[in-house]
Design a protein around this motif. Structure first.
Motif, mmCIF file in Angstrom:
data_model
loop_
_atom_site.group_PDB
_atom_site.id
_atom_site.type_symbol
_atom_site.label_atom_id
_atom_site.label_comp_id
_atom_site.label_asym_id
_atom_site.label_seq_id
_atom_site.Cartn_x
_atom_site.Cartn_y
_atom_site.Cartn_z
ATOM 1 N N MET A 126 0.948 -1.347 0.028
ATOM 2 C CA MET A 126 -0.218 -0.081 -0.022
ATOM 3 C C MET A 126 0.913 1.108 -0.038
ATOM 4 O O MET A 126 0.426 2.239 -0.077
ATOM 5 C CB MET A 126 -1.008 -0.042 1.320
ATOM 6 C CG MET A 126 -1.949 -1.230 1.335
ATOM 7 S SD MET A 126 -2.741 -1.095 2.919
ATOM 8 C CE MET A 126 -3.129 -2.913 3.148
ATOM 9 N N GLY A 127 2.075 1.088 0.202
ATOM 10 C CA GLY A 127 3.011 2.347 0.405
ATOM 11 C C GLY A 127 3.322 2.688 1.530
ATOM 12 O O GLY A 127 3.660 3.899 1.732
ATOM 13 N N ALA A 128 3.085 1.938 2.378
ATOM 14 C CA ALA A 128 3.673 2.345 3.828
ATOM 15 C C ALA A 128 4.844 2.418 4.165
ATOM 16 O O ALA A 128 5.875 1.632 3.626
ATOM 17 C CB ALA A 128 2.852 1.383 4.807
ATOM 18 N N THR A 129 5.393 3.548 4.781
ATOM 19 C CA THR A 129 6.755 3.698 5.484
ATOM 20 C C THR A 129 6.965 2.764 6.660
ATOM 21 O O THR A 129 6.126 2.253 7.315
ATOM 22 C CB THR A 129 6.965 5.068 5.857
ATOM 23 O OG1 THR A 129 6.128 5.203 7.036
ATOM 24 C CG2 THR A 129 6.685 6.112 4.842
ATOM 25 N N GLN A 132 5.338 3.837 9.433
ATOM 26 C CA GLN A 132 3.721 3.619 9.489
ATOM 27 C C GLN A 132 3.302 2.018 9.670
ATOM 28 O O GLN A 132 2.394 1.681 10.227
ATOM 29 C CB GLN A 132 3.090 3.989 8.080
ATOM 30 C CG GLN A 132 2.950 5.381 7.994
ATOM 31 C CD GLN A 132 2.563 5.873 6.623
ATOM 32 O OE1 GLN A 132 3.065 5.370 5.615
ATOM 33 N NE2 GLN A 132 1.763 6.755 6.415
ATOM 34 N N LYS A 136 0.921 1.186 12.323
ATOM 35 C CA LYS A 136 -0.335 0.642 12.083
ATOM 36 C C LYS A 136 -0.513 -0.465 11.811
ATOM 37 O O LYS A 136 -1.832 -1.082 12.059
ATOM 38 C CB LYS A 136 -0.923 1.598 10.658
ATOM 39 C CG LYS A 136 -0.933 2.990 10.771
ATOM 40 C CD LYS A 136 -1.470 3.612 9.422
ATOM 41 C CE LYS A 136 -1.579 5.121 9.635
ATOM 42 N NZ LYS A 136 -2.603 5.532 10.630
ATOM 43 N N LEU B 133 -7.245 1.585 5.560
ATOM 44 C CA LEU B 133 -5.943 1.629 5.828
ATOM 45 C C LEU B 133 -5.041 2.368 4.726
ATOM 46 O O LEU B 133 -4.111 3.242 4.939
ATOM 47 C CB LEU B 133 -5.280 0.490 5.984
ATOM 48 C CG LEU B 133 -3.661 0.276 6.569
ATOM 49 C CD1 LEU B 133 -3.518 0.995 7.841
ATOM 50 C CD2 LEU B 133 -3.410 -1.417 6.869
ATOM 51 N N PRO B 134 -5.067 1.774 3.466
ATOM 52 C CA PRO B 134 -4.354 2.486 2.454
ATOM 53 C C PRO B 134 -4.460 4.169 2.286
ATOM 54 O O PRO B 134 -3.551 4.719 2.085
ATOM 55 C CB PRO B 134 -5.100 1.985 1.124
ATOM 56 C CG PRO B 134 -5.374 0.613 1.493
ATOM 57 C CD PRO B 134 -6.069 0.671 2.851
ATOM 58 N N GLU B 136 -5.218 5.820 4.768
ATOM 59 C CA GLU B 136 -4.596 6.503 5.965
ATOM 60 C C GLU B 136 -3.110 6.776 5.738
ATOM 61 O O GLU B 136 -2.556 7.690 5.949
ATOM 62 C CB GLU B 136 -4.885 5.636 7.199
ATOM 63 C CG GLU B 136 -5.999 5.737 7.983
ATOM 64 C CD GLU B 136 -6.240 4.611 9.282
ATOM 65 O OE1 GLU B 136 -5.112 4.463 9.869
ATOM 66 O OE2 GLU B 136 -7.370 4.278 9.490
ATOM 67 N N ILE B 137 -2.663 5.596 5.167
ATOM 68 C CA ILE B 137 -1.261 5.603 4.734
ATOM 69 C C ILE B 137 -0.907 6.752 3.848
ATOM 70 O O ILE B 137 0.106 7.369 3.878
ATOM 71 C CB ILE B 137 -0.903 4.239 4.053
ATOM 72 C CG1 ILE B 137 -0.781 2.999 5.380
ATOM 73 C CG2 ILE B 137 0.496 4.162 3.532
ATOM 74 C CD1 ILE B 137 -0.441 1.928 4.904
ATOM 75 N N ARG B 181 -10.320 -3.023 -0.153
ATOM 76 C CA ARG B 181 -9.124 -2.273 0.136
ATOM 77 C C ARG B 181 -8.011 -1.901 -0.875
ATOM 78 O O ARG B 181 -7.433 -0.828 -0.981
ATOM 79 C CB ARG B 181 -8.356 -3.179 1.557
ATOM 80 C CG ARG B 181 -7.174 -2.539 2.043
ATOM 81 C CD ARG B 181 -6.493 -3.535 2.898
ATOM 82 N NE ARG B 181 -5.759 -4.596 2.496
ATOM 83 C CZ ARG B 181 -5.164 -5.515 3.293
ATOM 84 N NH1 ARG B 181 -5.354 -5.425 4.518
ATOM 85 N NH2 ARG B 181 -4.378 -6.637 2.652
#
Lengths: 221, 372
Positions: A126-129, A132, A136, B133-134, B136-137, B181
């Motif tokens: 999802m591209g989270a760092t 994150q 999360k 979630l995505p 929020e990210i 999602r």
């Protein structure tokens, strides 16, 4: 039992609760980031830093393998540096925190390593760092296990706190030794043990209940 | 036989769903892509992919099929940078992504959805919060998230499950949450990593229908990997067959299924297109005809003639009795395809006339043996 003795038991209980609460709080504050780092810094992981991971891991192991009573004495200069004194209940919080931190860090590392790697991959997709992912995904998913680990840490700290009487720390252990054992007052000893049992039971059942409420994995429609 | 290979279990579309592809440049292009993983100390690097050339047309559903260990998972992870190519080039939307930094990849991943075999939903979050979630990210505001998630849950039919936790859902519902999602950031490309492999055939069918729907309604390009040929047959426009890290065959599903060129492809498609000689015949079938024998003929139907009344025509025009032994008529990528095993008297000139008639209908017919 005289009112005087009852007052002593009440004071000792308050001392124990203070020492354990502060040490557990500080231990969590320090142990959480340390545990997260230990769980995410091996080769190929989110914050890969294998050398630092190895150094911190060794330090944690060294602290954990030192018997608590020896740790208390060994770090007296450090205790004096932090608390201004090496004697008394406040000073006793220092070695308790030093013992609690690596213990809690290992418990949190274990809890985080139990989180399904698929969730980390999903978050990455999802591209989270990395930060994150920790905030999360890893910590929320590990929370029930972290709460159980902290419960275990608090129970262990209740046991450790009985030993700090050796450096003039108060609390139930100290009372039990000085009055119950050295002054032959079996009723005081029995009262100390009873209070400790109640404390451990209460902590454990509160921790269990909280972990169960946080755990959404076992629910069914 | 595994229920998953049942040809009807996955029926989703009909001829009316036939794909309408735009002829623009491919949205994803692999150019001679290779990927190898460093070996353990003292050992050679392990090659997972080599010389992969593949185009995914805009708006298409392209399926990559292969056995486990063939390199499918690596291939799909190259598209969102979860794995990095060690040679060759990958172009996405015309941009060369081969040398993107991790931060560059993160931005790109926010525009690429992915769903997983084991769903990978967060157990600590409700359905709503999982879909959120995505967003929020990506730093989207609360109000926008609420509106968006509500629409997505409507789309996947889970509006009433918004406050539930994943543990309270069935496998199919979990994958619907996964799809919602994956769509939350309005991606152009959806990557499906064995998305139906953990589901039963009926649920698989409904998930495939949903994927087809979002492909059609949102113009979403889907790249999926699977080891289940029925999945390819039901929803894919194009298929690539991967073996030992190489694409051994690629093309439109109907063409590949009806005329497989590679042995691996033939084995895969056999499960959905082939008709085996029934057990009771297999033991008595022989090559050379005896007097009064019946010839066993395998007829393969493709395209328009698949629906022609072949058997009754043989009976009425040539006057032979045709005995149907086994058969399967099916739709592949919305076009009819079938194969039929029949027996007719092996006497000439009757047999010759039958084969001639089949040939004139442009059907493939071969005599595979004789029975008494």
């Amino acid at each position: 039992m005289s009112p005087e003795i009852i007052r002593l038991i009440a004071q000792a209980t308050a001392d124990t609760l203070l020492m354990v609460a502060v040490a557990a709080g500080l231990g969590t504050l320090l142990g959480l980031p340390l545990g997260v780092f230990l769980a995410t810094s091996k080769r190929g992981e989110l914050f890969a830093a294998p050398a630092l991971n190895a150094v911190l891991g060794t330090l944690v192991n060294a602290t954990r393998s030192t018997p608590f009573i020896i740790l208390v004495v060994a770090i007296i200069p450090f205790t004096r540096l932090i608390a201004g004194t090496s004697i008394g209940t406040n000073a006793a919080i220092v070695p308790l925190t030093v013992a609690a931190t690596p213990f809690i860090a290992r418990l949190i590392e274990g809890a985080i390593r139990e989180v399904d790697q698929g969730l980390v991959e999903a978050a990455r997709s999802m591209g989270a760092t990395p930060v994150q992912i920790v905030r999360k995904v890893l910590v929320p998913e590990a929370l029930p296990a972290i709460v159980l680990g902290l419960t275990l840490a608090v129970v262990s700290l209740l046991g450790f706190s009985a030993m700090v009487g050796a450096v003039g720390g108060g609390g139930l252990g100290d009372l039990g030794i000085r009055y119950g054992y050295q002054r032959f007052m079996p009723d005081v000893m029995a009262a100390v043990v009873a209070v400790l049992i109640v404390l451990v039971q209460t902590v454990q059942s509160l921790g269990d209940r909280l972990a169960r409420r946080l755990n959404k994995r076992l629910r069914h429609a | 036989m595994n229920a998953l290979t049942s040809p009807d279990a996955f029926r989703v579309g009909t001829a009316a769903d036939a794909p309408a592809l735009s002829a623009g440049p491919p949205i994803i292009r692999f150019e001679a892509v290779g990927k190898s993983f460093p070996g353990r100390t003292g050992q050679d690097a392990v090659s997972a992919l080599s010389g992969v050339d593949l185009d995914v047309p805009q708006g298409a559903i392209l399926g990559v099929i292969g056995r486990s260990g063939a390199g499918k998972s690596t291939l799909i992870r190259l598209v969102n940078g979860l794995e990095r190519a060690t040679s060759g080039r990958i172009l996405i939307d015309g941009e060369d992504v081969t040398s993107l930094t991790e931060a560059g990849w993160r931005a790109r991943r926010r525009k690429t959805g992915m769903i997983f075999q084991h769903f990978n939903l967060l157990s600590s979050r409700t359905v709503f919060d999982n879909v959120a979630l995505p967003l929020e990210i990506a730093g989207v505001g609360k109000a926008k998230i609420a509106a968006k998630v509500g629409r997505l849950l409507d789309l996947v039919g889970l509006a009433d499950k918004s406050g539930r936790y994943p543990a309270e859902l069935s496998g199919g519902q979990k994958q619907r949450v996964g799809i919602a999602r994956a769509l939350s950031t309005d991606p152009k490309v959806l990557l499906c990593d064995e998305a139906t492999s953990a589901l039963d055939p009926e649920t698989t069918q409904s998930i495939l229908a949903l994927l087809k729907q979002v492909n059609r309604d949102l113009g979403l390009t889907i790249l999926l990997i699977t080891h289940e040929i029925p999945v390819i047959k039901e929803i894919c426009d194009r298929v690539a067959v991967i073996e030992d890290g190489r694409i051994v065959e690629e093309g439109e599903v109907f063409d590949v299924f009806t005329r497989p060129k590679h042995a691996t492809t033939a084995r895969f498609v056999e499960a959905v297109t082939g008709v085996e000689v029934p057990a009771y015949l297999a033991g008595v079938i022989h090559a050379e005809p005896q007097p009064n024998d019946q010839a066993v003929i395998r007829i393969t139907f493709t395209g328009e003639n698949a629906t022609a009344p072949v058997i009754s025509r043989l009976t009425t025009t040539i006057g032979v009795d045709v005995n149907i032994l086994a058969g399967r008529i099916d739709a592949i990528a919305g076009r009819p395809f079938g194969s039929l095993l029949v027996s007719v008297p092996a006497r000439e000139p009757g047999l010759h006339a039958v084969l001639g008639a089949l040939k004139s209908l442009e059907l493939k017919a071969e005599v595979i043996g004789h029975v008494s």
